[in-house]
Enzyme design. Structure first.
Site, PDB file in Angstrom:
ATOM      1  CB  CYS A  21      63.122  89.841  27.758  1.00 37.07           C
ATOM      2  SG  CYS A  21      62.910  89.991  25.973  1.00 37.07           S
ATOM      3  CB  SER A  53      49.081  89.200  26.967  1.00 40.67           C
ATOM      4  OG  SER A  53      48.372  89.959  27.910  1.00 40.67           O
ATOM      5  CG  ASP A  55      53.980  86.126  20.997  1.00 39.78           C
ATOM      6  OD1 ASP A  55      54.670  86.343  22.010  1.00 39.78           O
ATOM      7  OD2 ASP A  55      53.393  85.046  20.803  1.00 39.78           O
ATOM      8  CG  ASP A  72      60.579  92.968  22.322  1.00 34.81           C
ATOM      9  OD1 ASP A  72      61.136  93.566  23.276  1.00 34.81           O
ATOM     10  OD2 ASP A  72      59.958  91.906  22.452  1.00 34.81           O
TER      11      ASP A  72
END
Length: 352
Positions: A21, A53, A55, A72
């Site tokens: 990340c 913003s 998840d 992701d």
């Protein structure tokens, strides 16, 4: 070296300009990018979009069901291909848990430099991702692959949540207690690993943390006393706490001494093993953080340290804190801790 990585192959982390990340675009730059986008019509069924913003996106199907969807992916944070796949998949699934949802299935996102690494290594990455999905009880139902300059792996993760149990990052209330599910320090450990200065015990601790699914999410979502929830990933504890503060219109105060750290993380940070993302994070949001004078550069680096597959950050009523911690303990999160509180006031983060 195992058979999955031929000796002539480069280290996975050497093929990436960043890892995990820590690859995220800095929050300030991302805000500028999104600010330039044109607005689209938002149907009432879209319960959660990009406005705070959060998840994952959440779309209401009926009164008892809403679809949770997220994606992701990132470049290698470790050199072992199986570990890389497990970490990336665990990280992607976490966003479903962070909304209080239960994962249903996943789609794989795969970009690999096929001229640089073997098909056996690529297969091991996918096997690692599959192992994480099996642990979550979901199938990988498809995906997409490309030939890319850097190795990239991740998931589209889809889940379900009862709208009544949906937990956003934007509903924290003054008086709430903040609880963090996992210790910080993954970015510091990854920086040390890239320079071959991370010992075997620390590597094992990093992998154990980053491959631990945030399974308490659905149980926490069902608690009326839990008001807001998110997971701590690439923007660090400070960045994701600030997202919660902004979305909730409240001040967040963190007791830094109470924040759990991976063993050895402070010493490694003090020795200079800090990711570039930590500095970029601070440059983006440091003006919104009030640090106690006693806290120095190492504390700031850890506060902004990008976490890969980090812990859940929960804002709950004080009377629910004991039950929240008990759920974490029952699901194997021994280091979960109460780290601060939510206060009335203009959105900002205070750390003392």
């Amino acid at each position: 070296m195992n058979e999955m990585s031929a000796p002539q192959e480069p280290r996975l982390t050497s093929l990436a300009h960043g890892g995990g990340c820590g690859c995220k675009i800095a929050p300030g730059v991302l805000a500028d990018i999104l600010r330039g986008g044109s607005g689209l019509a938002v149907p009432p069924e879209l319960l959660v979009g990009i406005e705070t913003s959060d998840d994952a996106a959440v779309y209401k199907i009926n009164e008892r069901q809403a679809l949770v969807a997220t994606t992701d992916f990132f470049m290698p944070i470790v050199d072992d291909p199986g570990d890389f796949g497990r970490i990336a998949a665990t990280n992607a699934i976490s966003d479903v848990y962070a909304m209080g949802g239960t994962p249903l299935f996943a789609l794989a996102i795969v970009g690999m430099p096929i001229s640089r690494i073997s098909t056996a290594t690529i297969g091991a990455i996918l096997d690692g991702g599959g192992a994480a999905c099996r642990e979550a009880g979901i199938p990988i139902a498809g995906g997409h692959t490309i030939d890319s300059v850097e190795p990239i792996y991740g998931l589209v993760a889809v889940g379900l949540v009862d709208p009544a149990y949906l937990k956003r990052n934007a509903n924290a209330r003054p008086g709430d207690v903040l609880i963090l599910g996992k210790p910080l320090g993954v970015g510091v450990f990854s920086a040390a690993l890239k320079k071959e200065r991370l010992d075997a015990g620390a590597y094992a601790a990093m992998v154990a943390s980053t491959t631990k699914l945030n399974t308490p999410g659905p149980r926490l979502g069902a608690l009326a006393g839990v008001h807001a929830m998110t997971d701590v990933t690439g923007f660090g504890l400070a960045g994701h706490a600030l997202e919660m503060a902004r979305g909730s219109g409240a001040r967040i105060r963190i007791d830094w001494a109470a924040v759990p750290l991976l063993a050895g993380a402070r010493d490694l940070a003090a020795a200079g093993f800090v990711t570039g993302a930590s500095g970029r994070n601070w440059a983006s949001y440091g003006h919104e953080v009030r640090l106690a004078p006693a806290l120095g550069d190492v504390d700031r680096a850890l506060l902004c340290d990008p976490q890969t597959s980090g812990g859940l950050l929960v804002a709950c009523a004080p009377e629910a804190a004991g039950e929240v911690l008990a759920i974490f303990r029952e699901e194997g999160f021994a280091e979960a801790a109460s780290i601060g509180r939510v206060e009335a006031g203009a959105p900002e983060l205070a750390v003392a």
